[in-house]
Scaffold this active site. Structure first.
Site, PDB file in Angstrom:
ATOM      1  N   LYS A  43       0.844  -1.204   0.000  1.00 25.19           N
ATOM      2  CA  LYS A  43       0.000   0.000   0.000  1.00 25.19           C
ATOM      3  C   LYS A  43       0.876   1.250   0.000  1.00 25.19           C
ATOM      4  CE  LYS A  43      -1.779   1.932   3.874  1.00 25.19           C
ATOM      5  NZ  LYS A  43      -1.507   3.375   3.892  1.00 25.19           N
ATOM      6  N   ASN A  44       1.833   1.295   0.915  1.00 27.70           N
ATOM      7  CA  ASN A  44       2.620   2.521   1.069  1.00 27.70           C
ATOM      8  C   ASN A  44       3.526   2.803  -0.118  1.00 27.70           C
ATOM      9  OD1 ASN A  44       1.371   2.984   3.459  1.00 27.70           O
ATOM     10  ND2 ASN A  44       3.147   2.588   4.764  1.00 27.70           N
ATOM     11  N   ARG A 113      -4.265  10.710   4.196  1.00 24.14           N
ATOM     12  CA  ARG A 113      -3.182  11.666   4.392  1.00 24.14           C
ATOM     13  C   ARG A 113      -2.223  11.717   3.199  1.00 24.14           C
ATOM     14  NH1 ARG A 113       0.413  14.104   8.025  1.00 24.14           N
ATOM     15  NH2 ARG A 113       2.583  13.655   7.615  1.00 24.14           N
ATOM     16  N   CYS A 137     -10.399  16.657  12.786  1.00 26.90           N
ATOM     17  CA  CYS A 137     -10.248  15.359  13.424  1.00 26.90           C
ATOM     18  C   CYS A 137      -8.778  14.984  13.550  1.00 26.90           C
ATOM     19  CB  CYS A 137     -11.007  14.290  12.660  1.00 26.90           C
ATOM     20  SG  CYS A 137     -10.887  14.450  10.903  1.00 26.90           S
ATOM     21  N   ARG A 142      -0.195  15.255  12.890  1.00 28.26           N
ATOM     22  CA  ARG A 142       0.873  14.860  11.957  1.00 28.26           C
ATOM     23  C   ARG A 142       1.071  15.992  10.975  1.00 28.26           C
ATOM     24  NH1 ARG A 142      -0.346   8.720  10.224  1.00 28.26           N
ATOM     25  NH2 ARG A 142       1.542   9.016   9.041  1.00 28.26           N
ATOM     26  N   PRO A 143       2.029  16.846  11.258  1.00 33.03           N
ATOM     27  CA  PRO A 143       2.191  18.016  10.414  1.00 33.03           C
ATOM     28  C   PRO A 143       2.730  17.683   9.023  1.00 33.03           C
ATOM     29  CG  PRO A 143       3.920  17.931  12.073  1.00 33.03           C
ATOM     30  CD  PRO A 143       3.011  16.780  12.341  1.00 33.03           C
ATOM     31  N   VAL A 144       2.608  18.631   8.122  1.00 27.59           N
ATOM     32  CA  VAL A 144       3.177  18.468   6.778  1.00 27.59           C
ATOM     33  C   VAL A 144       4.201  19.574   6.498  1.00 27.59           C
ATOM     34  CG1 VAL A 144       1.241  17.187   5.789  1.00 27.59           C
ATOM     35  CG2 VAL A 144       1.207  19.679   5.726  1.00 27.59           C
ATOM     36  N   ASP A 145       4.739  20.147   7.571  1.00 29.17           N
ATOM     37  CA  ASP A 145       5.673  21.266   7.403  1.00 29.17           C
ATOM     38  C   ASP A 145       6.905  20.884   6.582  1.00 29.17           C
ATOM     39  OD1 ASP A 145       6.251  19.634   9.676  1.00 29.17           O
ATOM     40  OD2 ASP A 145       7.762  21.079  10.302  1.00 29.17           O
ATOM     41  N   LEU A 146       7.363  19.627   6.701  1.00 29.82           N
ATOM     42  CA  LEU A 146       8.574  19.233   5.969  1.00 29.82           C
ATOM     43  C   LEU A 146       8.311  19.163   4.461  1.00 29.82           C
ATOM     44  CD1 LEU A 146       9.799  16.451   8.413  1.00 29.82           C
ATOM     45  CD2 LEU A 146      10.737  18.762   8.171  1.00 29.82           C
ATOM     46  N   ASP A 325       4.524   0.764  11.957  1.00 32.90           N
ATOM     47  CA  ASP A 325       3.344   0.095  11.401  1.00 32.90           C
ATOM     48  C   ASP A 325       3.228  -1.370  11.832  1.00 32.90           C
ATOM     49  OD1 ASP A 325       2.635   2.428  10.208  1.00 32.90           O
ATOM     50  OD2 ASP A 325       3.150   1.832   8.160  1.00 32.90           O
ATOM     51  N   ILE A 347       7.555   7.406  16.901  1.00 34.80           N
ATOM     52  CA  ILE A 347       7.230   8.107  15.651  1.00 34.80           C
ATOM     53  C   ILE A 347       5.934   8.913  15.776  1.00 34.80           C
ATOM     54  CG2 ILE A 347       6.879   7.861  13.149  1.00 34.80           C
ATOM     55  CD1 ILE A 347       9.548   6.776  13.817  1.00 34.80           C
ATOM     56  N   ARG A 418      -8.467  -0.477   4.421  1.00 32.13           N
ATOM     57  CA  ARG A 418      -7.603   0.533   3.803  1.00 32.13           C
ATOM     58  C   ARG A 418      -6.204  -0.014   3.539  1.00 32.13           C
ATOM     59  NH1 ARG A 418      -6.366   4.832   7.214  1.00 32.13           N
ATOM     60  NH2 ARG A 418      -5.238   5.589   5.416  1.00 32.13           N
TER      61      ARG A 418
HETATM   62  C1  UD1 Z   1       4.409   6.924   6.233  1.00 31.01           C
HETATM   63  C2  UD1 Z   1       3.531   5.712   6.056  1.00 31.01           C
HETATM   64  C3  UD1 Z   1       2.941   5.275   7.390  1.00 31.01           C
HETATM   65  C4  UD1 Z   1       4.069   5.064   8.407  1.00 31.01           C
HETATM   66  C5  UD1 Z   1       4.979   6.270   8.471  1.00 31.01           C
HETATM   67  C6  UD1 Z   1       6.211   6.039   9.352  1.00 31.01           C
HETATM   68  C7  UD1 Z   1       2.642   5.986   3.827  1.00 31.01           C
HETATM   69  C8  UD1 Z   1       1.456   6.258   2.966  1.00 31.01           C
HETATM   70  N1  UD1 Z   1       2.447   6.039   5.138  1.00 31.01           N
HETATM   71  O1  UD1 Z   1       3.601   7.973   6.737  1.00 31.01           O
HETATM   72  O2  UD1 Z   1       2.239   4.053   7.192  1.00 31.01           O
HETATM   73  O3  UD1 Z   1       3.492   4.851   9.677  1.00 31.01           O
HETATM   74  O4  UD1 Z   1       5.454   6.609   7.157  1.00 31.01           O
HETATM   75  O5  UD1 Z   1       6.914   4.933   8.901  1.00 31.01           O
HETATM   76  O6  UD1 Z   1       3.718   5.676   3.352  1.00 31.01           O
HETATM   77  N2  UD1 Z   1       6.589  14.780  10.320  1.00 31.01           N
HETATM   78  C9  UD1 Z   1       6.725  16.111  10.563  1.00 31.01           C
HETATM   79  N3  UD1 Z   1       6.519  16.982   9.525  1.00 31.01           N
HETATM   80  C10 UD1 Z   1       6.201  16.551   8.277  1.00 31.01           C
HETATM   81  C11 UD1 Z   1       6.068  15.172   8.045  1.00 31.01           C
HETATM   82  C12 UD1 Z   1       6.258  14.299   9.086  1.00 31.01           C
HETATM   83  O7  UD1 Z   1       7.023  16.538  11.686  1.00 31.01           O
HETATM   84  O8  UD1 Z   1       6.029  17.387   7.384  1.00 31.01           O
HETATM   85  C13 UD1 Z   1       6.801  13.826  11.432  1.00 31.01           C
HETATM   86  C14 UD1 Z   1       5.553  13.003  11.747  1.00 31.01           C
HETATM   87  O9  UD1 Z   1       4.701  13.660  12.642  1.00 31.01           O
HETATM   88  C15 UD1 Z   1       6.174  11.746  12.327  1.00 31.01           C
HETATM   89  C16 UD1 Z   1       7.493  11.601  11.575  1.00 31.01           C
HETATM   90  O10 UD1 Z   1       7.758  12.876  11.004  1.00 31.01           O
HETATM   91  O11 UD1 Z   1       6.473  11.937  13.690  1.00 31.01           O
HETATM   92  C17 UD1 Z   1       7.479  10.574  10.466  1.00 31.01           C
HETATM   93  O12 UD1 Z   1       6.345  10.760   9.638  1.00 31.01           O
HETATM   94  P1  UD1 Z   1       6.376  10.377   8.090  1.00 31.01           P
HETATM   95  O13 UD1 Z   1       7.571   9.500   7.853  1.00 31.01           O
HETATM   96  O14 UD1 Z   1       6.256  11.606   7.286  1.00 31.01           O
HETATM   97  O15 UD1 Z   1       5.073   9.523   7.932  1.00 31.01           O
HETATM   98  P2  UD1 Z   1       4.100   9.470   6.679  1.00 31.01           P
HETATM   99  O16 UD1 Z   1       4.868   9.693   5.425  1.00 31.01           O
HETATM  100  O17 UD1 Z   1       2.915  10.296   6.939  1.00 31.01           O
END
Ligand code: UD1
Length: 439
Positions: A43-44, A113, A137, A142-146, A325, A347, A418
């Site tokens: 899936k990922n 997401r 919700c 889980r921010p997307v700032d990066l 996961d 994480i 999912r």
């Molecule tokens: C992906 C996987 C998810 C898995 C996760 C960690 C997919 C679709 N999903 O999620 O199944 O649990 O990797 O292995 O591949 N973070 C920030 N800012 C950002 C992005 C992330 O602070 O902009 C933080 C998150 O809150 C978290 C950490 O970075 O603590 C890792 O998250 P990330 O690796 O980005 O997870 P996803 O890509 O969302």
């Protein structure tokens, strides 16, 4: 800009539509599971790989595509921007000869997401993108700032309007050196896709190293991208002016494989999962062996046997360490290994939502901040009606149900759907007494 999305682990049921099929799984536990089972496509890996089709006007053909809700949501998002798609059994083709839109609407984005992964490819191809952020919700922020700060370094600008992130780069994206605060799977994938068509060289430092990123990098290279360093924490991408179509076989799902593998030991049986690269499951199998499970592996299979004899401690961390996961599933297993085990989640916060439900089934687990202390006891599980709260938590409840005396009903399994393709069918073939029923 700081924004939050609910993620892989967290899903919100909003409104009346979408999940009217509230199925449950009914499991008659206590039957040892034995035999071979084939791993499905990841899936990922599928989601970023499907979004990568935005980067070319040529057709891409995908095989070993899992038949999952998130995959169909992704295909719907792509159709919304003008993709022509053809679907087969575990296969699809996607062709976006021209973009009809650059928008990812709320109704689809709110369920997944990973929709944020449209941002990089859309900016690279169309120089603009509008991706909804789901609100209301945020269980587990889980921010997307990066994602955003990386793309900003490459020349994009963003504003938040009516719940949408609107990005623009009228002069195109240019290469940049981007150092990430923490390794992020999604941000690495987004930036990798964007950089493939940017002008000049991009260096991603402290990049995530997950096998799904390697799969994406390999596909992009097959499309003509110039990428090196995948699988390490530094990726170098020299942008090219266009990418071509390709046929791509998605890698196996290591999380599904790990879950199926545990179904053997937790029931006192032996399961062999085929179609895998056992190296990707290294951290997981090492932990199983540490607690006394016999794990064997060959070039494309991995097998596990033995209910575990010793408690262990484990901590989730980015690849190549133990995957978050597979945290909930291993916790269900450890609940029936005698002695005190400890699980630490580093994480995501709120990834312990399975614990109250496992305890209702007889486990004895207490939470201390980011740590869970598991007082393991053989045969601890008894059947109960439990509620799935998120994708990976659901899998741990199914494992507990397989091991339990009596009948377990796992409700709200749309979470499970999912991320796991026909889980109950695969488990049935291993001998499980498990049925999907309408609620
Ligand atoms: C992906 C996987 C998810 C898995 C996760 C960690 C997919 C679709 N999903 O999620 O199944 O649990 O990797 O292995 O591949 N973070 C920030 N800012 C950002 C992005 C992330 O602070 O902009 C933080 C998150 O809150 C978290 C950490 O970075 O603590 C890792 O998250 P990330 O690796 O980005 O997870 P996803 O890509 O969302």
């Amino acid at each position: 800009m700081q924004t939050w999305l609910e993620g892989d682990a967290f899903y919100c049921y909003v409104g009346n539509k979408g999940f009217e099929d509230m199925d449950k799984l009914e499991i008659e536990g206590g039957v040892p599971l034995n035999g071979d089972v084939e791993a499905g496509g990841s899936k990922n890996a599928s989601l970023p790989i499907l979004f990568a089709s935005i980067l070319t006007s040529e057709k891409i053909e995908f095989t070993r595509l899992p038949d999952l809700k998130d995959v169909s949501t992704t295909l719907e998002l792509l159709r919304g921007i003008g993709a022509r798609t053809e679907l087969g059994k575990n296969s699809a083709s996607v062709e976006i000869s021209s973009l009809a839109s650059t928008e990812a609407p709320y109704d689809l984005v709110r369920t997944m997401r990973a929709s944020i992964l449209m941002l990089g490819p859309l900016l690279a191809r169309a120089r603009k993108a509008k991706v909804s952020l789901p609100g209301g919700c945020a269980i587990g922020a889980r921010p997307v700032d990066l994602h955003l700060s990386g793309l900003e370094k490459m020349g994009a600008t963003f504003r938040l309007e009516d719940g949408y992130v609107i990005g623009e780069c009228p002069n195109g994206l240019r290469g940049a050196k981007i150092s990430s605060r923490v390794p992020s799977v999604g941000a690495t994938e987004n930036l990798l896709m964007a950089a493939s068509l940017a002008e000049g060289e991009t260096i991603l430092e402290n990049a995530a190293r997950e096998p799904e990123i390697v799969d994406l990098a390999k596909m992009l290279r097959a499309m003509g991208a110039n990428i090196s360093g995948e699988g390490s924490s530094e990726l170098r991408i020299r942008g090219v002016s266009s990418l071509r179509g390709v046929n791509w076989r998605v890698m196996f799902d290591r999380i599904e494989a790990g879950t199926l593998l545990l179904a053997g030991p937790i029931t006192g049986g032996k399961v062999c999962v085929r179609g895998v690269d056992a190296e990707c499951l290294d951290a997981f199998s090492k932990k199983l062996m540490e607690c006394g499970v016999r794990v064997t592996a060959g070039s494309d299979w991995i097998a596990a046997e033995g209910m575990g004899e010793r408690p262990i401690s484990f901590s989730t961390a980015p690849y190549p360490d133990y995957p978050t996961d597979l945290q909930a599933q291993l916790m269900a297993f450890l609940a029936q290994v005698p002695g005190e085990s400890v699980a630490e989640e580093t994480i995501f916060e709120n990834r312990f939502m399975h614990i109250p439900e496992l305890n209702r089934m007889g486990a004895s687990i207490r939470i201390e901040g980011a740590r869970a202390i598991i007082a393991g006891r053989r045969d601890c599980f008894g059947g109960a009606t439990v509620m799935a709260t998120d994708l990976r938590a659901s899998a741990s409840l199914v494992l507990a149900g397989l091991s339990a005396r009596g009948t377990t009903n796992v409700r709200r399994i749309y979470h499970l759907d999912r991320g796991y393709e026909s889980l109950e069918k695969k488990l049935s073939r291993l001998g499980a007494q498990i049925l999907r029923k309408a609620e």
